[in-house]
Design an enzyme around this catalytic site. Structure first.
Site, mmCIF file in Angstrom:
data_model
loop_
_atom_site.group_PDB
_atom_site.id
_atom_site.type_symbol
_atom_site.label_atom_id
_atom_site.label_comp_id
_atom_site.label_asym_id
_atom_site.label_seq_id
_atom_site.Cartn_x
_atom_site.Cartn_y
_atom_site.Cartn_z
ATOM 1 N N ASP A 38 8.741 15.541 4.698
ATOM 2 C CA ASP A 38 9.535 16.660 4.189
ATOM 3 C C ASP A 38 10.871 16.775 4.887
ATOM 4 O OD1 ASP A 38 8.403 18.182 2.013
ATOM 5 O OD2 ASP A 38 6.695 18.583 3.311
ATOM 6 N N CYS A 95 18.463 14.393 -21.883
ATOM 7 C CA CYS A 95 19.007 13.853 -23.127
ATOM 8 C C CYS A 95 20.315 13.109 -22.835
ATOM 9 C CB CYS A 95 19.258 14.983 -24.124
ATOM 10 S SG CYS A 95 17.755 15.852 -24.640
ATOM 11 N N ASP A 153 13.654 23.543 -0.504
ATOM 12 C CA ASP A 153 14.835 23.775 0.333
ATOM 13 C C ASP A 153 15.877 24.650 -0.360
ATOM 14 O OD1 ASP A 153 13.969 21.999 2.539
ATOM 15 O OD2 ASP A 153 14.137 20.453 0.995
ATOM 16 N N HIS A 164 18.490 19.812 -18.794
ATOM 17 C CA HIS A 164 19.098 19.668 -20.115
ATOM 18 C C HIS A 164 20.508 19.099 -19.960
ATOM 19 C CE1 HIS A 164 15.937 21.674 -22.390
ATOM 20 N NE2 HIS A 164 15.934 22.640 -21.485
ATOM 21 N N SER A 177 15.785 13.033 -24.884
ATOM 22 C CA SER A 177 14.651 12.736 -24.011
ATOM 23 C C SER A 177 13.551 13.726 -24.347
ATOM 24 C CB SER A 177 15.069 12.864 -22.540
ATOM 25 O OG SER A 177 14.012 12.507 -21.686
ATOM 26 N N ILE A 217 13.386 14.962 2.830
ATOM 27 C CA ILE A 217 13.416 15.294 1.400
ATOM 28 C C ILE A 217 14.175 16.599 1.218
ATOM 29 C CG2 ILE A 217 12.065 15.824 -0.668
ATOM 30 C CD1 ILE A 217 9.737 14.283 0.560
#
Length: 376
Positions: free
Chosen positions: A72, A199, A113, A157, A225, A75
């Protein structure tokens, strides 16, 4: 005091610098991939319950990279909405990626985070380029260097040349390309793998121009997508098709796996995704067939056997032990020459007794002995 401390620790600082210099020179002989650490930046850019699948997409990749060894601390997880605690969720504190609630990708040790309205274009770009305020904690920073392999995953999106954040702002493909160039100029990565599930995703990597960068997308320009696996109990689709099959592929990968990037390119063909996944490798220096999946999705310390003889002592010429002994003796001599610290002053016992006698005499003179009981 500061000069004494610096003189005392100088031998150890010197030794550390010599070892670091040696490791920097010789690293390439031991690691064919050229990297010594891994980082991941995982971003869901969508809010609202009907975008449940985008949170599940991101958490699925998060679960996979943690299972393959990235901690973590390496990340940066950005979730634009908290589906696990949404009042519409029939199973609080869970996010599922498979129908019939078979796989909970939220788990019990998720460290988010950036959440909610913290997930903005500005914060995302600041994380990539390192241009964060000094007060920003380490958990919210991408502390990578020129030996870091970085995985960047985005989902949400999008359209031709842009990706929406929070349904209120957008990041363009040119802004993203410039951010990656800043990272390269500032020596913030060795190799970078960019994956986007949205997409017209391929439009987001068309403007990339920085070296050592490989990109994958779930759809070509002009294609959508598509979502995957509607769940009647939850009332929404659980994941997008591309990330669903990506997760299915990663579940077969283990830390010692020899699966490479060419295998990843075959994930979710058009017969499964309906859209046409794309990839770009012209900026990447290595052959994708020689790049292991764990070079980006894992954090494995490799050991490679070499038949060449490497001299470990030739570069360390000064006698470290004698230098250390000299500075330790110098430190002791300097400390012994200092004046001892004076003790704090306290009044003698006789002074305190005399003070109390004076107080009692004044009291008797003023009120008389009959009021003595009010004191004790």
């Amino acid at each position: 005091m500061y000069s004494l401390s610096l003189h005392f620790f100088y031998p150890w600082i010197y030794l550390k610098k010599r070892i670091f210099t040696f490791c920097t020179i010789e690293t390439g002989q031991f690691f064919s991939s050229g990297h010594t650490n891994n980082w991941a930046v995982l971003v869901c850019t969508s809010r609202f319950w009907f975008n449940y699948r985008h949170v599940a997409n991101t958490l699925s990749v998060y679960r996979s990279v943690k299972r393959l060894g990235i901690p973590d601390s390496h990340i940066v997880l950005m979730l634009a909405d908290d589906m696990a605690c949404n009042y519409r969720n029939p199973k609080p504190a869970t996010v599922f990626s498979h129908k019939n609630m078979e796989l909970n990708v939220y788990g019990d040790d998720v460290e988010v985070d950036y959440r909610g309205y913290e997930v903005t274009v500005e914060n995302f770009l600041r994380v990539l380029t390192g241009r964060l305020p000094p007060s920003t904690p380490r958990s919210k920073r991408l502390l990578s260097d020129d030996r870091s392999n970085i995985l960047i995953y985005l989902t949400g999106h999008g359209g031709n040349g842009f990706l929406k954040f929070q349904d209120s702002e957008e990041i363009s493909n040119m802004e993203l390309a410039d951010a990656f160039e800043q990272m390269w100029q500032k020596r913030r990565y060795n190799e970078l793998l960019f994956i986007i599930d949205t997409c017209q995703g391929a439009s987001m990597y068309e403007r990339f121009y920085s070296p050592n960068l490989m990109a994958l997308a779930s759809s070509q320009v002009g294609e959508d997508s598509l979502s995957h696996q509607p769940d009647l109990a939850i009332g929404v689709h659980l994941m997008d098709k591309y990330t669903f099959y990506l997760l299915e592929f990663l579940e077969e990968v283990h830390p010692a796996s020899q699966a490479n990037m060419n295998d990843l390119f075959k994930v979710c063909p058009q017969s499964q995704c309906v859209s046409t996944p794309g990839h770009r490798t012209d900026l990447f220096q290595r052959n994708p067939g020689s790049v292991l999946i764990t070079d980006f999705f894992g954090s494995v310390r490799k050991v490679e056997i070499t038949k060449d003889t490497i001299n470990l002592t030739s570069s360390v010429k000064p006698p470290i032990q004698s230098i250390a002994e000299h500075h330790v003796l110098q430190f002791v001599a300097d400390v012994s020459s200092q004046n001892p610290k004076q003790k704090d002053w306290h009044p003698p016992d006789g002074f305190i007794l005399g003070l109390w006698t004076l107080i009692l005499l004044v009291f008797f003179q003023t009120y008389g002995i009959k009021h003595l009981k009010h004191i004790f």
